[in-house]
Scaffold this active site. Sequence first.
Site, short mmCIF file in Angstrom:
data_model
loop_
_atom_site.label_atom_id
_atom_site.label_comp_id
_atom_site.label_asym_id
_atom_site.label_seq_id
_atom_site.Cartn_x
_atom_site.Cartn_y
_atom_site.Cartn_z
N ARG A 156 4.70 -10.02 6.59
CA ARG A 156 6.02 -9.61 7.09
C ARG A 156 5.97 -8.99 8.48
O ARG A 156 7.00 -8.67 9.06
CB ARG A 156 6.69 -8.67 6.08
N PRO A 186 0.76 -1.23 0.00
CA PRO A 186 0.00 0.00 0.00
C PRO A 186 0.79 1.29 0.00
O PRO A 186 1.61 1.54 0.87
CB PRO A 186 -0.78 -0.10 1.30
N GLU A 187 0.50 2.13 -0.96
CA GLU A 187 0.85 3.54 -0.90
C GLU A 187 -0.50 4.26 -0.82
O GLU A 187 -1.53 3.61 -0.71
CB GLU A 187 1.65 3.96 -2.14
N HIS A 218 -1.42 -15.50 8.50
CA HIS A 218 -0.77 -14.31 9.07
C HIS A 218 -1.76 -13.29 9.61
O HIS A 218 -1.55 -12.09 9.51
CB HIS A 218 0.14 -13.63 8.05
N ARG A 235 18.19 21.11 -1.37
CA ARG A 235 18.62 19.79 -0.93
C ARG A 235 19.45 19.09 -1.99
O ARG A 235 19.13 19.11 -3.17
CB ARG A 235 17.39 18.93 -0.61
#
Length: 253
Positions: A112, A2-3, A93, A155
């Site tokens: 994970r 997911p983003e 999971h 930057r």
Amino acid sequence: MPELPEVETVRRVLGPLCAGRRIERVSVRRPEVIAHPGAEEFCARLAGREIAGLGRRGKFLSILLADGGRVTLHLRMTGCLLLAPADHPEERHTHVVFALDGGEELRFSDMRRFGRFWLLEAGEEDERSGAGKLGPEPFDPALTAGYLQSRFGARKKAVKECLMEQEAVAGIGNIYSDEILFAARIHPARAANTLSAEDYLATKGQEYRNTPYLQVYGHEGDPCPACGATLRRMVIGGRSSVFCPRCQGDEPC
DNA sequence: GGTGCCCTGTGG
DNA sequence: CCACAGGGCACC
């Protein structure tokens, strides 16, 4: 997975289905996914409370409670939130289960185990999860070319890494940073301080067509959808990045 | 700024 | 077997 776009999809799909339902009890199988408070307290405090809906800020989701409290969570790499009938076999999971009234369960599974939960009461400030110090949302009117330029203009860091800083812009991850820079025809490794005002405005006014598939990410070695040159991969800031050496330039700067 | 790490799974 | 995976953080 997911983003921001994926997290927003979860919110839109599950929000209406959860709104108005009561959490009868909570079960935590992997206490480490509860970042705050402890797993036991997390379960005890949530039992009996009503869900008002789901919120999102950047990649954070929040289960908004009717009493003003909220459960903030982050899916990280492989976290998944889903609603299922209580008698439906549990996904592998599964680490947290919210038993709701009406015989359904809101489940969190995460291969994970990087995903995390934080429980916050009404008026309590979130100083732990990171959700409190996010930059503007990508579609926030405050997110202008001028804002990005003032933020990144001095930057030396690669522009891709800048775009992924959640305190600068909320919700952009490894895939969408590549897609954004492809659309803007900017090399992902280019130092932010070499960008011109024109670069910041590169896609302004252009149509954001809903291309259902990614243009570059995961397409290393394929032809560029714009010019046909072979898409290339490199590692920037420890994350793999795909770009077109012709459209975005062979060299970073 | 880099690097490693938290985890499990998949694919080369 | 090793490299790598959409995130984020701690640590030189």
